[in-house]
Write a protein that holds these residues in place. Sequence first.
Motif, PDB file in Angstrom:
ATOM      1  N   VAL A 196     -21.072 -27.132 -10.086  1.00 41.64           N
ATOM      2  CA  VAL A 196     -21.460 -27.752 -11.352  1.00 41.64           C
ATOM      3  C   VAL A 196     -22.834 -28.404 -11.250  1.00 41.64           C
ATOM      4  O   VAL A 196     -23.310 -28.737 -10.163  1.00 41.64           O
ATOM      5  CB  VAL A 196     -20.419 -28.812 -11.791  1.00 41.64           C
ATOM      6  N   ASP A 197     -23.455 -28.590 -12.428  1.00 43.83           N
ATOM      7  CA  ASP A 197     -24.725 -29.306 -12.478  1.00 43.83           C
ATOM      8  C   ASP A 197     -24.460 -30.784 -12.752  1.00 43.83           C
ATOM      9  O   ASP A 197     -23.313 -31.247 -12.734  1.00 43.83           O
ATOM     10  CB  ASP A 197     -25.666 -28.684 -13.509  1.00 43.83           C
ATOM     11  N   GLU A 198     -25.525 -31.530 -13.037  1.00 44.21           N
ATOM     12  CA  GLU A 198     -25.388 -32.973 -13.212  1.00 44.21           C
ATOM     13  C   GLU A 198     -24.599 -33.353 -14.454  1.00 44.21           C
ATOM     14  O   GLU A 198     -24.113 -34.493 -14.577  1.00 44.21           O
ATOM     15  CB  GLU A 198     -26.777 -33.631 -13.241  1.00 44.21           C
ATOM     16  N   THR A 199     -24.424 -32.416 -15.397  1.00 46.67           N
ATOM     17  CA  THR A 199     -23.641 -32.684 -16.607  1.00 46.67           C
ATOM     18  C   THR A 199     -22.189 -32.237 -16.460  1.00 46.67           C
ATOM     19  O   THR A 199     -21.397 -32.396 -17.388  1.00 46.67           O
ATOM     20  CB  THR A 199     -24.251 -31.952 -17.819  1.00 46.67           C
ATOM     21  N   GLY A 200     -21.845 -31.665 -15.312  1.00 49.18           N
ATOM     22  CA  GLY A 200     -20.512 -31.128 -15.107  1.00 49.18           C
ATOM     23  C   GLY A 200     -20.360 -29.699 -15.579  1.00 49.18           C
ATOM     24  O   GLY A 200     -19.255 -29.149 -15.547  1.00 49.18           O
ATOM     25  N   LEU A 220     -24.300 -31.172   1.807  1.00 53.39           N
ATOM     26  CA  LEU A 220     -24.851 -30.410   0.694  1.00 53.39           C
ATOM     27  C   LEU A 220     -23.755 -29.635  -0.023  1.00 53.39           C
ATOM     28  O   LEU A 220     -23.714 -29.600  -1.264  1.00 53.39           O
ATOM     29  CB  LEU A 220     -25.931 -29.453   1.210  1.00 53.39           C
ATOM     30  N   MET A 221     -22.847 -29.034   0.722  1.00 53.68           N
ATOM     31  CA  MET A 221     -21.769 -28.272   0.102  1.00 53.68           C
ATOM     32  C   MET A 221     -20.938 -29.165  -0.814  1.00 53.68           C
ATOM     33  O   MET A 221     -20.567 -28.769  -1.924  1.00 53.68           O
ATOM     34  CB  MET A 221     -20.896 -27.657   1.198  1.00 53.68           C
ATOM     35  N   GLN A 222     -20.661 -30.394  -0.389  1.00 57.42           N
ATOM     36  CA  GLN A 222     -19.875 -31.309  -1.217  1.00 57.42           C
ATOM     37  C   GLN A 222     -20.660 -31.771  -2.432  1.00 57.42           C
ATOM     38  O   GLN A 222     -20.074 -32.034  -3.496  1.00 57.42           O
ATOM     39  CB  GLN A 222     -19.424 -32.511  -0.401  1.00 57.42           C
ATOM     40  N   MET A 223     -21.972 -31.841  -2.336  1.00 52.62           N
ATOM     41  CA  MET A 223     -22.785 -32.217  -3.487  1.00 52.62           C
ATOM     42  C   MET A 223     -22.710 -31.179  -4.601  1.00 52.62           C
ATOM     43  O   MET A 223     -22.902 -31.498  -5.774  1.00 52.62           O
ATOM     44  CB  MET A 223     -24.241 -32.415  -3.066  1.00 52.62           C
ATOM     45  N   LEU A 224     -22.400 -29.948  -4.252  1.00 52.18           N
ATOM     46  CA  LEU A 224     -22.417 -28.864  -5.218  1.00 52.18           C
ATOM     47  C   LEU A 224     -21.122 -28.746  -6.016  1.00 52.18           C
ATOM     48  O   LEU A 224     -21.125 -28.208  -7.122  1.00 52.18           O
ATOM     49  CB  LEU A 224     -22.670 -27.529  -4.503  1.00 52.18           C
ATOM     50  N   THR A 225     -20.006 -29.231  -5.462  1.00 51.32           N
ATOM     51  CA  THR A 225     -18.705 -28.955  -6.077  1.00 51.32           C
ATOM     52  C   THR A 225     -17.845 -30.215  -6.220  1.00 51.32           C
ATOM     53  O   THR A 225     -17.884 -31.096  -5.356  1.00 51.32           O
ATOM     54  CB  THR A 225     -17.928 -27.912  -5.245  1.00 51.32           C
ATOM     55  N   PRO A 226     -17.049 -30.296  -7.287  1.00 52.61           N
ATOM     56  CA  PRO A 226     -16.110 -31.416  -7.439  1.00 52.61           C
ATOM     57  C   PRO A 226     -14.824 -31.213  -6.649  1.00 52.61           C
ATOM     58  O   PRO A 226     -13.943 -32.064  -6.692  1.00 52.61           O
ATOM     59  CB  PRO A 226     -15.847 -31.446  -8.943  1.00 52.61           C
ATOM     60  N   ARG A 227     -14.682 -30.108  -5.929  1.00 51.82           N
ATOM     61  CA  ARG A 227     -13.506 -29.925  -5.091  1.00 51.82           C
ATOM     62  C   ARG A 227     -13.711 -30.677  -3.781  1.00 51.82           C
ATOM     63  O   ARG A 227     -14.761 -30.578  -3.138  1.00 51.82           O
ATOM     64  CB  ARG A 227     -13.269 -28.442  -4.800  1.00 51.82           C
ATOM     65  N   ASP A 287     -31.267 -32.294   5.884  1.00 51.04           N
ATOM     66  CA  ASP A 287     -31.583 -31.536   7.097  1.00 51.04           C
ATOM     67  C   ASP A 287     -30.718 -30.278   7.111  1.00 51.04           C
ATOM     68  O   ASP A 287     -29.682 -30.202   7.780  1.00 51.04           O
ATOM     69  CB  ASP A 287     -31.323 -32.390   8.337  1.00 51.04           C
ATOM     70  N   VAL A 288     -31.137 -29.292   6.326  1.00 50.44           N
ATOM     71  CA  VAL A 288     -30.348 -28.076   6.167  1.00 50.44           C
ATOM     72  C   VAL A 288     -31.273 -26.928   5.768  1.00 50.44           C
ATOM     73  O   VAL A 288     -32.230 -27.118   5.018  1.00 50.44           O
ATOM     74  CB  VAL A 288     -29.229 -28.280   5.107  1.00 50.44           C
ATOM     75  N   LEU A 289     -30.997 -25.751   6.304  1.00 52.23           N
ATOM     76  CA  LEU A 289     -31.705 -24.542   5.918  1.00 52.23           C
ATOM     77  C   LEU A 289     -30.877 -23.814   4.876  1.00 52.23           C
ATOM     78  O   LEU A 289     -29.682 -23.546   5.092  1.00 52.23           O
ATOM     79  CB  LEU A 289     -31.917 -23.634   7.139  1.00 52.23           C
ATOM     80  N   VAL A 290     -31.484 -23.491   3.740  1.00 53.43           N
ATOM     81  CA  VAL A 290     -30.806 -22.775   2.658  1.00 53.43           C
ATOM     82  C   VAL A 290     -31.499 -21.429   2.473  1.00 53.43           C
ATOM     83  O   VAL A 290     -32.712 -21.381   2.235  1.00 53.43           O
ATOM     84  CB  VAL A 290     -30.846 -23.569   1.339  1.00 53.43           C
ATOM     85  N   ASP A 291     -30.746 -20.352   2.584  1.00 58.70           N
ATOM     86  CA  ASP A 291     -31.361 -19.036   2.486  1.00 58.70           C
ATOM     87  C   ASP A 291     -30.318 -18.005   2.075  1.00 58.70           C
ATOM     88  O   ASP A 291     -29.116 -18.296   2.040  1.00 58.70           O
ATOM     89  CB  ASP A 291     -31.978 -18.645   3.836  1.00 58.70           C
ATOM     90  N   GLU A 292     -30.784 -16.784   1.760  1.00 52.98           N
ATOM     91  CA  GLU A 292     -29.888 -15.662   1.479  1.00 52.98           C
ATOM     92  C   GLU A 292     -29.894 -14.738   2.690  1.00 52.98           C
ATOM     93  O   GLU A 292     -30.891 -14.063   2.952  1.00 52.98           O
ATOM     94  CB  GLU A 292     -30.339 -14.886   0.238  1.00 52.98           C
ATOM     95  N   GLY A 313     -33.141 -26.534  -4.466  1.00 53.27           N
ATOM     96  CA  GLY A 313     -33.698 -27.706  -5.143  1.00 53.27           C
ATOM     97  C   GLY A 313     -32.960 -28.983  -4.769  1.00 53.27           C
ATOM     98  O   GLY A 313     -33.589 -30.029  -4.534  1.00 53.27           O
ATOM     99  N   ILE A 314     -31.619 -28.933  -4.719  1.00 50.58           N
ATOM    100  CA  ILE A 314     -30.837 -30.102  -4.319  1.00 50.58           C
ATOM    101  C   ILE A 314     -31.171 -30.489  -2.882  1.00 50.58           C
ATOM    102  O   ILE A 314     -31.380 -31.674  -2.564  1.00 50.58           O
ATOM    103  CB  ILE A 314     -29.326 -29.816  -4.455  1.00 50.58           C
ATOM    104  N   ALA A 315     -31.231 -29.513  -1.998  1.00 55.64           N
ATOM    105  CA  ALA A 315     -31.524 -29.796  -0.588  1.00 55.64           C
ATOM    106  C   ALA A 315     -32.890 -30.431  -0.427  1.00 55.64           C
ATOM    107  O   ALA A 315     -33.066 -31.395   0.337  1.00 55.64           O
ATOM    108  CB  ALA A 315     -31.427 -28.507   0.226  1.00 55.64           C
ATOM    109  N   TYR A 316     -33.880 -29.916  -1.147  1.00 58.23           N
ATOM    110  CA  TYR A 316     -35.244 -30.458  -1.037  1.00 58.23           C
ATOM    111  C   TYR A 316     -35.332 -31.841  -1.684  1.00 58.23           C
ATOM    112  O   TYR A 316     -35.918 -32.769  -1.119  1.00 58.23           O
ATOM    113  CB  TYR A 316     -36.236 -29.512  -1.699  1.00 58.23           C
ATOM    114  N   GLY A 317     -34.714 -31.968  -2.869  1.00 58.14           N
ATOM    115  CA  GLY A 317     -34.800 -33.239  -3.590  1.00 58.14           C
ATOM    116  C   GLY A 317     -34.163 -34.394  -2.838  1.00 58.14           C
ATOM    117  O   GLY A 317     -34.654 -35.528  -2.917  1.00 58.14           O
ATOM    118  N   TYR A 318     -33.108 -34.126  -2.077  1.00 55.15           N
ATOM    119  CA  TYR A 318     -32.429 -35.169  -1.324  1.00 55.15           C
ATOM    120  C   TYR A 318     -32.875 -35.217   0.146  1.00 55.15           C
ATOM    121  O   TYR A 318     -32.298 -35.963   0.935  1.00 55.15           O
ATOM    122  CB  TYR A 318     -30.915 -34.982  -1.410  1.00 55.15           C
ATOM    123  N   ARG A 319     -33.882 -34.415   0.484  1.00 57.39           N
ATOM    124  CA  ARG A 319     -34.451 -34.389   1.840  1.00 57.39           C
ATOM    125  C   ARG A 319     -33.360 -34.171   2.901  1.00 57.39           C
ATOM    126  O   ARG A 319     -33.299 -34.877   3.908  1.00 57.39           O
ATOM    127  CB  ARG A 319     -35.225 -35.678   2.128  1.00 57.39           C
TER     128      ARG A 319
END
Length: 367
Positions: free
Chosen positions: A97-101, A74-81, A140-145, A132-138
């Motif tokens: 970044v979002d889907e448009t960069g 998930l972390m790699q899905m969020l960033t181009p680094r 196995d990760v807990l996302v919280d603050e 949203g990304i975690a849920y949309g791609y199903r």
Amino acid sequence: MALISPSRRLRRTPFSEGVEAAGVKGYTVYNHMLLPTVFRSVEEDYRHLKEAVQVWDVACERQVELRGPDSGRLMQMLTPRDLRGMLPGQCYYVPIVDETGGMLNDPVAVKLAEDRWWISIADSDLLMWVKGIAYGYRLDVLVDEPDVSPLAIQGPKADDLMAAVFGDSVRDIRFFRFGVFDFQGRDMVIARSGYSKQGGFEIYVEGGDIGMPLWHALMEAGRGLDVHAGCPNLIERIEAGLLSYGNDMDRSHTPHECGLGRFCNTATAIGCVGRDALLRVAQEGPVRQIRALEIDGPAAPGCDRAWSVMAGERRVGQVSSAAWSPDFGTNVAIGMVRMTHWDEGTELTVMAPDGPRRVVVRERFWL
């Protein structure tokens, strides 16, 4: 200036009591929390930051925690680094970044373990995007603050203050690395990082109940070091070219336009949702980009909205942050300028609130 009305939507921090006792004179709202902006004056705070040591309440840098087997994915899905070489104990500056960069945030990622990360965010509601990304791609990760509130120690005497509270081994933390240290029986993640070029640390304080005991311990230990409460300083951050999300950039800008191309590995950061959109930008280069700008004249007024940068009758950019620099004797600024006019020494006109002024493009920032 109108007052900020308190409500449950505008959260205090574990350090607010100390900030108020220190004589805070101004706040802004950041991630639905109070962020101090000035104590004595912006200029006095600036000089003290460069000469001594300050304790900053930056609890508004909220954490988005990723925990579980798919947290790394998930972390790699969020960033181009490219994060494949990142080890537990390291911190990375990561454009999100979002889907448009487009830039959604520019946080620091803290890798606590292979299956646990903190994303220390700038001012935007990133938690909802990540969930949203975690849920949309199903995944196995807990996302919280989590209940984690950063406290920054910044300035040339930061090492001495931290050593007085946490022991001399804190001096051994390398830049953008962290260690775990004890304070009154509680483990605290301490990173060598911070939103200034003066050097220092960020303490990730877990649990609001320990906030004021830590604040008091730092203030007491720093009596001989001229410790003061402080906050991110407008003048110093512009001199250093430290960007402010929501001011200098937003989701209409790509990382490359923000001068963050070196943090984008579009060829190898496979899985990033904005990778395809960024490939063309990486190959062709941006048509506009963040630049250091020097504005003529007396101290410029506050930049609470973008100022147009003109080449004759043509708008070729904008100034997003500006301040008078006592050390450099000029108005320093950050702006986005089109490639046709971004070369060092290019003279343009900025439409400041008090009238047109000459502005010169600089190749690099001052610090």
